[in-house]
Design a protein around this motif. Structure first.
Motif, PDB file in Angstrom:
ATOM      1  N   LEU A 116      43.576  70.277-113.523  1.00  8.89           N
ATOM      2  CA  LEU A 116      43.137  71.472-112.802  1.00  8.89           C
ATOM      3  C   LEU A 116      42.092  71.132-111.739  1.00  8.89           C
ATOM      4  O   LEU A 116      41.930  71.882-110.771  1.00  8.89           O
ATOM      5  CB  LEU A 116      42.518  72.486-113.770  1.00  8.89           C
ATOM      6  CG  LEU A 116      43.445  73.247-114.703  1.00  8.89           C
ATOM      7  CD1 LEU A 116      42.655  73.927-115.803  1.00  8.89           C
ATOM      8  CD2 LEU A 116      44.262  74.264-113.920  1.00  8.89           C
ATOM      9  N   ILE A 132      47.820  79.039-118.120  1.00 12.08           N
ATOM     10  CA  ILE A 132      47.658  77.770-117.419  1.00 12.08           C
ATOM     11  C   ILE A 132      49.033  77.127-117.327  1.00 12.08           C
ATOM     12  O   ILE A 132      49.738  77.025-118.333  1.00 12.08           O
ATOM     13  CB  ILE A 132      46.675  76.831-118.140  1.00 12.08           C
ATOM     14  CG1 ILE A 132      45.248  77.406-118.081  1.00 12.08           C
ATOM     15  CG2 ILE A 132      46.723  75.422-117.522  1.00 12.08           C
ATOM     16  CD1 ILE A 132      44.218  76.610-118.855  1.00 12.08           C
ATOM     17  N   ARG A 167      43.823  82.147-119.240  1.00 11.37           N
ATOM     18  CA  ARG A 167      45.274  82.072-119.320  1.00 11.37           C
ATOM     19  C   ARG A 167      45.902  82.875-118.202  1.00 11.37           C
ATOM     20  O   ARG A 167      45.244  83.781-117.673  1.00 11.37           O
ATOM     21  CB  ARG A 167      45.719  82.609-120.672  1.00 11.37           C
ATOM     22  CG  ARG A 167      45.268  84.070-120.855  1.00 11.37           C
ATOM     23  CD  ARG A 167      45.488  84.571-122.252  1.00 11.37           C
ATOM     24  NE  ARG A 167      45.102  85.964-122.297  1.00 11.37           N
ATOM     25  CZ  ARG A 167      44.092  86.431-122.984  1.00 11.37           C
ATOM     26  NH1 ARG A 167      43.344  85.627-123.695  1.00 11.37           N
ATOM     27  NH2 ARG A 167      43.818  87.719-122.989  1.00 11.37           N
ATOM     28  N   THR A 211      50.997  73.691-116.256  1.00 12.36           N
ATOM     29  CA  THR A 211      50.929  72.283-115.872  1.00 12.36           C
ATOM     30  C   THR A 211      52.201  71.989-115.094  1.00 12.36           C
ATOM     31  O   THR A 211      53.305  72.119-115.615  1.00 12.36           O
ATOM     32  CB  THR A 211      50.803  71.361-117.108  1.00 12.36           C
ATOM     33  OG1 THR A 211      51.869  71.629-118.012  1.00 12.36           O
ATOM     34  CG2 THR A 211      49.477  71.577-117.818  1.00 12.36           C
ATOM     35  N   ILE A 267      37.116  77.560-116.884  1.00 11.02           N
ATOM     36  CA  ILE A 267      38.294  78.160-117.534  1.00 11.02           C
ATOM     37  C   ILE A 267      37.920  78.883-118.827  1.00 11.02           C
ATOM     38  O   ILE A 267      38.760  79.130-119.675  1.00 11.02           O
ATOM     39  CB  ILE A 267      39.404  77.115-117.807  1.00 11.02           C
ATOM     40  CG1 ILE A 267      38.964  76.064-118.821  1.00 11.02           C
ATOM     41  CG2 ILE A 267      39.879  76.482-116.510  1.00 11.02           C
ATOM     42  CD1 ILE A 267      40.107  75.290-119.457  1.00 11.02           C
ATOM     43  N   VAL A 320      45.524  77.660-112.994  1.00  7.84           N
ATOM     44  CA  VAL A 320      45.327  78.879-113.768  1.00  7.84           C
ATOM     45  C   VAL A 320      46.136  79.921-113.015  1.00  7.84           C
ATOM     46  O   VAL A 320      45.831  80.249-111.868  1.00  7.84           O
ATOM     47  CB  VAL A 320      43.840  79.268-113.858  1.00  7.84           C
ATOM     48  CG1 VAL A 320      43.689  80.582-114.617  1.00  7.84           C
ATOM     49  CG2 VAL A 320      43.030  78.165-114.541  1.00  7.84           C
ATOM     50  N   ALA A 340      47.757  71.116-112.305  1.00 12.19           N
ATOM     51  CA  ALA A 340      47.815  72.315-113.135  1.00 12.19           C
ATOM     52  C   ALA A 340      47.130  73.444-112.379  1.00 12.19           C
ATOM     53  O   ALA A 340      46.339  73.206-111.465  1.00 12.19           O
ATOM     54  CB  ALA A 340      47.127  72.079-114.477  1.00 12.19           C
TER      55      ALA A 340
END
Length: 122
Positions: free
Chosen positions: A48, A96, A94, A98, A55, A106, A104
């Motif tokens: 991320l 998330i 959430r 990938t 997060i 959000v 990645a």
């Protein structure tokens, strides 16, 4: 690609619906049941390009119980945050996603989901 979701979350359901509408191939991880380890959280944070406090859902009851808003947000406190996320997965933002390119996102907006799709197909 993998998407970490809470099925009770409307943004998660919207993201999954958009992935389905686009015909994307992905796996679902219900992260409240299949709780990510501290190592998995570290790996996702790296993908991320974010820190654990970025997060963290600080409005959750457990966040208030832990006093997360008062925790330091620096390298020395990083592991404390990661441990809290691993022990209390409801704190993890959430959904998330990938992406297949190793990054990645959000994915709380349709735009973010589309970005993940673009990264997967690029």
């Amino acid at each position: 690609m993998e998407i970490w979701i809470n099925p009770a979350c409307s943004k998660c359901r919207t993201a999954v619906g958009l992935l389905d509408a686009e015909g994307a191939e992905y796996t679902v991880r219900r992260y409240l049941e299949d709780v990510p380890s501290a190592d998995e959280i570290r790996a996702v944070l790296e993908r991320l390009g974010l820190e654990p406090w970025d997060i963290t859902r600080t409005q959750e009851a457990v966040a208030k119980e832990l006093g997360l808003r008062q925790w330091a947000r620096d390298e020395a406190a990083r592991e404390r945050w990661i441990t809290a996320l691993a022990e209390h997965p409801t704190l993890i933002q959430r959904p998330i996603i990938t992406a297949d390119d190793g990054t990645a996102l959000v994915a709380r907006t349709d735009e973010a989901v589309r970005e993940a799709l673009a990264r997967g197909n690029g």
